[in-house]
Design an enzyme around this catalytic site. Structure first.
Site, mmCIF file in Angstrom:
data_model
loop_
_atom_site.group_PDB
_atom_site.id
_atom_site.type_symbol
_atom_site.label_atom_id
_atom_site.label_comp_id
_atom_site.label_asym_id
_atom_site.label_seq_id
_atom_site.Cartn_x
_atom_site.Cartn_y
_atom_site.Cartn_z
ATOM 1 N N LYS A 51 50.440 48.219 31.482
ATOM 2 C CA LYS A 51 49.150 48.752 31.932
ATOM 3 C C LYS A 51 49.326 49.551 33.224
ATOM 4 O O LYS A 51 50.362 49.436 33.892
ATOM 5 C CB LYS A 51 48.157 47.606 32.121
ATOM 6 C CG LYS A 51 48.580 46.584 33.170
ATOM 7 C CD LYS A 51 47.723 45.326 33.108
ATOM 8 C CE LYS A 51 48.141 44.313 34.166
ATOM 9 N NZ LYS A 51 47.470 43.026 34.003
ATOM 10 N N ARG A 148 36.965 35.451 34.135
ATOM 11 C CA ARG A 148 37.012 36.913 34.044
ATOM 12 C C ARG A 148 36.521 37.344 32.666
ATOM 13 O O ARG A 148 35.473 37.939 32.538
ATOM 14 C CB ARG A 148 38.443 37.406 34.327
ATOM 15 C CG ARG A 148 38.562 38.909 34.398
ATOM 16 C CD ARG A 148 39.900 39.374 34.959
ATOM 17 N NE ARG A 148 41.039 39.128 34.069
ATOM 18 C CZ ARG A 148 42.279 39.530 34.319
ATOM 19 N NH1 ARG A 148 42.558 40.182 35.446
ATOM 20 N NH2 ARG A 148 43.265 39.262 33.476
ATOM 21 N N HIS A 178 44.727 33.292 30.515
ATOM 22 C CA HIS A 178 45.446 33.902 31.633
ATOM 23 C C HIS A 178 45.395 32.979 32.840
ATOM 24 O O HIS A 178 44.331 32.497 33.224
ATOM 25 C CB HIS A 178 44.804 35.252 31.949
ATOM 26 C CG HIS A 178 45.569 36.078 32.947
ATOM 27 N ND1 HIS A 178 46.925 36.324 32.840
ATOM 28 C CD2 HIS A 178 45.169 36.742 34.067
ATOM 29 C CE1 HIS A 178 47.315 37.088 33.860
ATOM 30 N NE2 HIS A 178 46.276 37.348 34.606
ATOM 31 N N ARG A 234 53.839 37.211 28.429
ATOM 32 C CA ARG A 234 53.477 38.555 28.882
ATOM 33 C C ARG A 234 54.144 38.882 30.226
ATOM 34 O O ARG A 234 53.728 38.386 31.269
ATOM 35 C CB ARG A 234 51.948 38.657 29.013
ATOM 36 C CG ARG A 234 51.203 38.244 27.731
ATOM 37 C CD ARG A 234 49.706 38.451 27.871
ATOM 38 N NE ARG A 234 49.091 37.727 28.958
ATOM 39 C CZ ARG A 234 48.533 36.516 28.849
ATOM 40 N NH1 ARG A 234 48.499 35.875 27.685
ATOM 41 N NH2 ARG A 234 47.989 35.944 29.905
ATOM 42 N N TYR A 279 47.908 61.554 64.405
ATOM 43 C CA TYR A 279 46.472 61.405 64.662
ATOM 44 C C TYR A 279 46.193 60.224 65.589
ATOM 45 O O TYR A 279 46.789 59.153 65.433
ATOM 46 C CB TYR A 279 45.726 61.156 63.353
ATOM 47 C CG TYR A 279 45.755 62.327 62.392
ATOM 48 C CD1 TYR A 279 45.134 63.533 62.710
ATOM 49 C CD2 TYR A 279 46.394 62.217 61.168
ATOM 50 C CE1 TYR A 279 45.153 64.603 61.835
ATOM 51 C CE2 TYR A 279 46.419 63.275 60.271
ATOM 52 C CZ TYR A 279 45.795 64.472 60.615
ATOM 53 O OH TYR A 279 45.824 65.519 59.740
ATOM 54 N N CYS A 326 50.149 60.233 57.808
ATOM 55 C CA CYS A 326 49.167 61.257 57.441
ATOM 56 C C CYS A 326 49.050 61.314 55.915
ATOM 57 O O CYS A 326 49.715 60.583 55.203
ATOM 58 C CB CYS A 326 49.590 62.614 57.975
ATOM 59 S SG CYS A 326 50.042 62.621 59.715
ATOM 60 N N MET A 327 48.218 62.226 55.428
ATOM 61 C CA MET A 327 48.054 62.332 53.976
ATOM 62 C C MET A 327 49.338 62.804 53.291
ATOM 63 O O MET A 327 49.706 62.302 52.239
ATOM 64 C CB MET A 327 46.904 63.287 53.635
ATOM 65 C CG MET A 327 46.587 63.296 52.148
ATOM 66 S SD MET A 327 45.338 64.489 51.676
ATOM 67 C CE MET A 327 43.878 63.793 52.420
ATOM 68 N N ASP A 328 50.050 63.736 53.945
ATOM 69 C CA ASP A 328 51.195 64.353 53.278
ATOM 70 C C ASP A 328 52.503 64.229 54.048
ATOM 71 O O ASP A 328 53.534 64.698 53.573
ATOM 72 C CB ASP A 328 50.926 65.853 53.064
ATOM 73 C CG ASP A 328 49.491 66.085 52.623
ATOM 74 O OD1 ASP A 328 49.139 65.591 51.547
ATOM 75 O OD2 ASP A 328 48.726 66.734 53.372
#
Ligand SMILES: *Cc1c(COP(=O)(O)O)cnc(C)c1O
Length: 405
Positions: A51, A148, A178, A234, A279, A326-328
């Protein structure tokens, strides 16, 4: 670097990734499967849980790599199941969560097993099976303590199960539950769940309903409670070389990490005392500091909560992260590491010479969760598949190629 590693199968030269990429070691995946196999009874079949795109590793290549070790696959959504079929995976595929009835048509057509635990779901599935003149196999979910999904493990649940199973065109191939706390050292909650599950199976058998495939074990149970293996077990996180928690008996099932995350320095400079980094100025240099810029950030799924903590590896040595991620991009301290320049390899996850960073380390440094970290490695990060240390395929947001398998 993949300019040097050639995929041999179709003679395709793997694209060279110069910013960031994840290496997925398919040999390690196989090693982990064999390791779990050895801990389980021979009659217990393994289910490969792929998954969330194989916990971020790539569901299709992982599913192919483990094909000879598994009885079936498990996914979370209809789309994930259909993707496996579209890539030619023919073994049973089980969807672990409820899906909208609009998917039942294609699931029945393609022999994908939904979970069923309400009369409404069962009726919809039955109608679809009858309409298609096909038998639809499903798995009955039993709630023994997760609260669940699943029917209650009591007399009412048993009556409902009998009613569901009497509908035309559908068959309970499996029944499962589960564990909520199998990764804890104290197994009393899991033992209670197991007892509830077995008691419920008995209730059904007293009523003349024998369901062929029983399963309840996740990775934690495969490691610590192999006797709960039953017909299927599993395997999720352990397939990807991680232990569900620090509390399981690791020595029982040796695992090898599967994912590495690599990048290359884009810029190095020296900053003088008093200069801030990133930042918010959360890092201020107290002495002359050599700073390497690494083109990886939270936009790639690298956790922002590693800001100012943790490190990356360069030339096998620790380069502490300076200031905010940072983001990148992120910045790392290479003051104590010689010969770092533009293009120097950086290891954010994985082994570099004598040193290693595990996903679990990232989780520990930032107070994160290892399952989540791998799932979150973004689609901007290409996955390169290795076998015998050779690139045999790549999952690329822009361009997928699997020349060898
Ligand atoms: C995700 C999941 C698993 C796999 O769990 P791991 O801890 O990753 O082994 C097994 N069963 C169900 C129902 C799940 O949702």
């Amino acid at each position: 670097m993949y300019s040097e590693r050639k995929g041999k199968g179709a003679g395709i030269v793997m694209k060279r990734y110069t910013r960031v990429f994840a290496e997925i070691d398919l040999d390690a995946v196989v090693f982990n499967m064999e390791s779990m196999r050895r801990n389980l009874a021979p009659e217990t079949g393994l289910v490969g849980v792929v998954k969330a795109d194989g916990y971020g590793h790539g569901s299709v290549p992982v599913a192919r790599a483990i094909a000879s070790y598994v009885e079936a696959y498990a996914v979370a959504t209809a789309e994930e199941a259909l993707l496996l079929r579209r890539h030619g995976i023919g073994k049973p595929v089980l969807i672990l969560g409820p899906v909208h009835k609009s998917h039942y048509g294609s699931l029945v057509e393609q022999g994908i097993r939904p979970v069923i635990f309400t009369m409404e779901q069962a009726r919809e599935l039955s109608e679809e099976a009858v309409r298609q003149e096909r038998r639809a196999d499903f798995h009955l979910a039993v709630d023994t303590g997760m609260s669940r999904i699943g029917l209650d493990a009591d007399e009412n649940g048993a009556r409902l199960a009998m009613e569901i199973c009497s509908l035309p065109g559908i068959r309970a191939e499996g029944i499962f539950t589960h564990f909520a706390r199998a990764d804890e050292e104290d197994k009393s909650w899991s033992d209670a769940q197991l007892a509830r599950f077995l008691g419920f199976v008995e209730l059904l058998e007293e009523r003349g309903l024998r369901i062929p495939v029983k399963h309840c074990a996740n990775s934690a149970a495969i490691i610590d409670m192999p006797k709960t293996g039953m017909n299927w077990a599993r395997a999720g996180i352990s397939l990807y070389g991680m232990y569900p928690s620090g509390e399981v008996a690791k020595e029982a099932v040796p695992l090898r990490p599967v994912m590495s995350l690599k990048s290359f320095v884009t810029y190095v400079k020296e900053i003088s005392p008093g200069r801030q980094v990133s930042y918010g100025g959360t890092f201020v240099a107290e002495e002359p500091t050599r700073v390497a810029t690494v083109p990886v950030g939270y936009g790639d799924g690298y956790p922002r909560n590693l800001s100012g903590c943790g490190y990356v590896l360069i030339h096998g040595q620790k380069a502490p992260i300076l200031g905010r991620v940072c983001m990148d991009q992120l910045m790392a301290d290479v003051s104590r590491i010689p010969d770092v320049g533009t293009g120097t390899e950086v290891t954010l996850i994985g082994r570099d010479g004598p040193s290693e960073i595990r996903v679990e380390d990232l989780a520990e440094w930032g107070g994160g969760f290892h399952y989540e970290i791998v799932c979150d490695i973004g689609k901007r990060v290409p996955r390169v598949y290795l076998r015998g240390n050779e690139a045999v395929g790549a999952k690329d947001y822009f361009e997928d190629v699997y020349p060898e398998f």
